[in-house]
Motif scaffolding. Structure first.
Motif, mmCIF file in Angstrom:
data_model
loop_
_atom_site.group_PDB
_atom_site.id
_atom_site.type_symbol
_atom_site.label_atom_id
_atom_site.label_comp_id
_atom_site.label_asym_id
_atom_site.label_seq_id
_atom_site.Cartn_x
_atom_site.Cartn_y
_atom_site.Cartn_z
ATOM 1 N N PRO A 1 0.861 -1.197 0.000
ATOM 2 C CA PRO A 1 0.000 0.000 0.000
ATOM 3 C C PRO A 1 0.892 1.239 0.000
ATOM 4 O O PRO A 1 1.058 1.922 1.011
ATOM 5 C CB PRO A 1 -0.799 -0.156 1.293
ATOM 6 C CG PRO A 1 0.061 -0.977 2.195
ATOM 7 C CD PRO A 1 0.862 -1.886 1.301
ATOM 8 N N PHE A 2 1.480 1.510 -1.146
ATOM 9 C CA PHE A 2 2.633 2.401 -1.262
ATOM 10 C C PHE A 2 2.303 3.851 -0.882
ATOM 11 O O PHE A 2 3.204 4.629 -0.575
ATOM 12 C CB PHE A 2 3.152 2.345 -2.699
ATOM 13 C CG PHE A 2 4.610 2.657 -2.850
ATOM 14 C CD1 PHE A 2 5.569 1.892 -2.207
ATOM 15 C CD2 PHE A 2 5.030 3.717 -3.644
ATOM 16 C CE1 PHE A 2 6.926 2.164 -2.358
ATOM 17 C CE2 PHE A 2 6.391 3.998 -3.800
ATOM 18 C CZ PHE A 2 7.326 3.222 -3.159
ATOM 19 N N GLU A 3 1.008 4.212 -0.918
ATOM 20 C CA GLU A 3 0.624 5.575 -0.529
ATOM 21 C C GLU A 3 0.942 5.833 0.938
ATOM 22 O O GLU A 3 1.061 6.987 1.361
ATOM 23 C CB GLU A 3 -0.869 5.801 -0.772
ATOM 24 C CG GLU A 3 -1.292 5.733 -2.218
ATOM 25 C CD GLU A 3 -1.404 4.310 -2.747
ATOM 26 O OE1 GLU A 3 -1.243 3.356 -1.957
ATOM 27 O OE2 GLU A 3 -1.636 4.164 -3.956
ATOM 28 N N ASP A 4 1.030 4.798 1.730
ATOM 29 C CA ASP A 4 1.259 4.904 3.168
ATOM 30 C C ASP A 4 2.516 4.116 3.521
ATOM 31 O O ASP A 4 2.458 2.888 3.665
ATOM 32 C CB ASP A 4 0.037 4.341 3.916
ATOM 33 C CG ASP A 4 0.127 4.530 5.423
ATOM 34 O OD1 ASP A 4 1.257 4.668 5.941
ATOM 35 O OD2 ASP A 4 -0.930 4.529 6.068
ATOM 36 N N PRO A 5 3.658 4.785 3.666
ATOM 37 C CA PRO A 5 4.907 4.051 3.934
ATOM 38 C C PRO A 5 4.846 3.206 5.198
ATOM 39 O O PRO A 5 5.380 2.090 5.232
ATOM 40 C CB PRO A 5 5.941 5.173 4.063
ATOM 41 C CG PRO A 5 5.393 6.284 3.235
ATOM 42 C CD PRO A 5 3.913 6.219 3.442
ATOM 43 N N GLN A 6 4.171 3.706 6.249
ATOM 44 C CA GLN A 6 4.087 2.922 7.484
ATOM 45 C C GLN A 6 3.253 1.661 7.264
ATOM 46 O O GLN A 6 3.615 0.575 7.734
ATOM 47 C CB GLN A 6 3.481 3.771 8.598
ATOM 48 C CG GLN A 6 3.401 3.063 9.949
ATOM 49 C CD GLN A 6 4.761 2.597 10.469
ATOM 50 O OE1 GLN A 6 5.773 3.277 10.267
ATOM 51 N NE2 GLN A 6 4.794 1.436 11.128
ATOM 52 N N ALA A 7 2.136 1.791 6.534
ATOM 53 C CA ALA A 7 1.319 0.613 6.235
ATOM 54 C C ALA A 7 2.092 -0.370 5.358
ATOM 55 O O ALA A 7 1.937 -1.591 5.495
ATOM 56 C CB ALA A 7 0.028 1.034 5.538
ATOM 57 N N SER A 8 2.932 0.148 4.485
ATOM 58 C CA SER A 8 3.757 -0.730 3.647
ATOM 59 C C SER A 8 4.740 -1.508 4.504
ATOM 60 O O SER A 8 4.941 -2.720 4.309
ATOM 61 C CB SER A 8 4.507 0.096 2.597
ATOM 62 O OG SER A 8 3.615 0.718 1.712
ATOM 63 N N LEU A 9 5.345 -0.813 5.459
ATOM 64 C CA LEU A 9 6.296 -1.479 6.352
ATOM 65 C C LEU A 9 5.586 -2.553 7.179
ATOM 66 O O LEU A 9 6.108 -3.671 7.360
ATOM 67 C CB LEU A 9 6.942 -0.440 7.274
ATOM 68 C CG LEU A 9 8.162 -0.869 8.079
ATOM 69 C CD1 LEU A 9 9.275 -1.386 7.166
ATOM 70 C CD2 LEU A 9 8.666 0.275 8.944
ATOM 71 N N GLU A 10 4.389 -2.239 7.643
ATOM 72 C CA GLU A 10 3.629 -3.230 8.422
ATOM 73 C C GLU A 10 3.271 -4.436 7.555
ATOM 74 O O GLU A 10 3.240 -5.576 8.042
ATOM 75 C CB GLU A 10 2.359 -2.564 8.967
ATOM 76 C CG GLU A 10 2.649 -1.512 10.035
ATOM 77 C CD GLU A 10 1.431 -0.661 10.373
ATOM 78 O OE1 GLU A 10 0.364 -0.904 9.759
ATOM 79 O OE2 GLU A 10 1.547 0.238 11.216
ATOM 80 N N THR A 11 2.985 -4.193 6.268
ATOM 81 C CA THR A 11 2.666 -5.302 5.354
ATOM 82 C C THR A 11 3.857 -6.241 5.207
ATOM 83 O O THR A 11 3.708 -7.473 5.229
ATOM 84 C CB THR A 11 2.261 -4.743 3.978
ATOM 85 O OG1 THR A 11 1.075 -3.959 4.128
ATOM 86 C CG2 THR A 11 1.998 -5.861 2.983
#
Length: 400
Positions: free
Chosen positions: A184-194
């Motif tokens: 979910p590249f729009e949200d770097p933190q969500a990407s890291l959690e993924t």
């Protein structure tokens, strides 16, 4: 009176969206027998399933209860929204479903027995069996356009929901099915959690930046993602996509033109930012894959970036080598191979060191797919190079 036997013409083969996968891929089976591909390890690094067939189930995985309810209401009250709620699917791209050599793209309508599994699981199995594929990396289709969604919050929620649905409902059904999950590249933190949530899953081979999108992949907020992937030894892929909405493609009057150009310019842009901003120097162990852009653009980019870099090294202070040197350390998927001029193709393979950097991909079930026999039929490749491209290089990238 002499009678001459007149052979009867063969019946015309009719392929429709209801034709069985094995019949559409009958040539692939003949290639398997001709080249002995049943004894060759084949990893298909880029294929697709039609996630819209399971859209209702995917929506049920949306975390945000308000968005989930909105989507479910859309599916009830808006005609045909059952496969489109919250999505950003562009009508113009539906031209891919018709007018090409097969009427395929997202409309696979062949009969599949109701086993309780997602319909796409059986369709993926049929493709793998027909093409003698040992490992198939499967991606969604319209979800690859998520980077152009006008509401970034929805894009993040949909990507996360799709990932969880795919991991729970498709990956466990067949050990040959693998994936690189979209970030979910729009949200770097969500990407890291993924990455942290799924990075240890044995069937998640890496992570994907779905494109098109207009985010600069070199921005500092993405550095923790790249560091996490490097630390875990997982590759990052950039899957190009078409769009009719960029300033230049909006001038084009044919889907053919958009398809020819926008895939390529998508990855050309991201790769330029990736190299000029020194990402390969900052993360030297991070494996990078450029997916579905063909190959003809690579020699051009090598020459172009080397030329510009030698004149303006002050703008790329992190680089220690020519841009083309970094490009030869990255990986590229094969589909589509521009094979109309064999001499140019051989030069391209030499420029990119294809025997060690090229990964076979079918892009099935897209209308411009390539079967494994496409690699076996390239006359200037030796046997070891063919084996590398069909699966050996993928073993190296994904630690298979």
């Amino acid at each position: 009176m002499t009678t001459t036997h007149q052979p009867k013409p063969l019946p015309t083969q009719e392929i429709t969206t209801r034709t069985h996968t094995a019949d559409i891929l009958a040539n692939a089976r003949r290639d398997t027998d001709r080249y002995g591909l049943d004894k060759v390890f084949i990893c298909d690094v880029d294929s697709h399933h039609a996630e819209l067939n399971s859209w209702k189930d995917i929506i049920s995985y949306v975390e945000d209860p308000v968005l989930r309810d909105i989507a479910q209401q859309m599916m009830i009250h808006r005609p045909q929204a059952g496969q489109l709620a919250l999505s950003n699917y562009k009508a113009g791209l539906a031209l891919q479903d018709a007018g090409a050599r097969i009427p395929h793209q997202s409309g696979l309508a062949e009969s599949v027995p109701d086993t309780g599994d997602a319909r796409d699981v059986e369709l993926v199995r049929r493709a793998m069996d027909a093409m003698s594929i040992d490992v198939q990396v499967v991606f969604p289709q319209p979800m690859l356009e998520i980077g152009l969604h006008p509401e970034k919050g929805i894009a993040v929620q949909l990507m996360k929901a799709y990932n969880r649905w795919f991991v729970e409902n498709v990956l466990p059904k067949d050990p040959r099915i693998k994936t690189m999950l979209g970030l979910p590249f729009e949200d770097p933190q969500a990407s890291l959690e993924t990455i942290r949530e799924f990075g240890d899953h044995p069937d998640v081979l890496g992570f994907l930046v779905t494109s098109q999108r207009h985010a600069g992949v070199h921005r500092n907020e993405y550095m923790p993602l790249y560091a996490e992937l490097e630390e875990r030894g997982l590759p990052i892929g950039f899957h190009a996509g078409p769009t009719w909405e960029d300033s230049m493609t909006s001038t084009m009057n044919r889907f053919l033109s958009v398809h020819a150009m926008s895939f390529v310019t998508c990855n050309m842009t991201h790769l330029t930012n990736w190299i000029v901003n020194g990402i390969p120097e900052r993360f030297p162990r991070l494996k990078t894959i450029w997916i579905e852009s063909g190959l003809a653009w690579l020699p051009f980019m090598m020459q172009r970036l080397d030329h510009e870099y030698l004149m303006r090294q002050s703008e790329a202070p992190l680089l220690r080598r020519l841009p083309s040197d970094y490009m030869r350390q990255m990986y590229y998927t094969s589909q589509p191979i521009e094979i109309t001029d064999m001499a140019l193709l051989e030069s391209t393979f030499n420029a990119m060191n294809a025997k060690d950097t090229l990964l076979y991909s079918s892009d099935w079930p897209h209308w411009d797919f390539d079967v494994p026999g496409r690699i076996m039929g390239i006359p200037f490749l030796d046997e070891q190079a063919k084996l590398n491209i069909l699966g050996g290089n993928a073993r190296k990238v994904f630690d298979l």
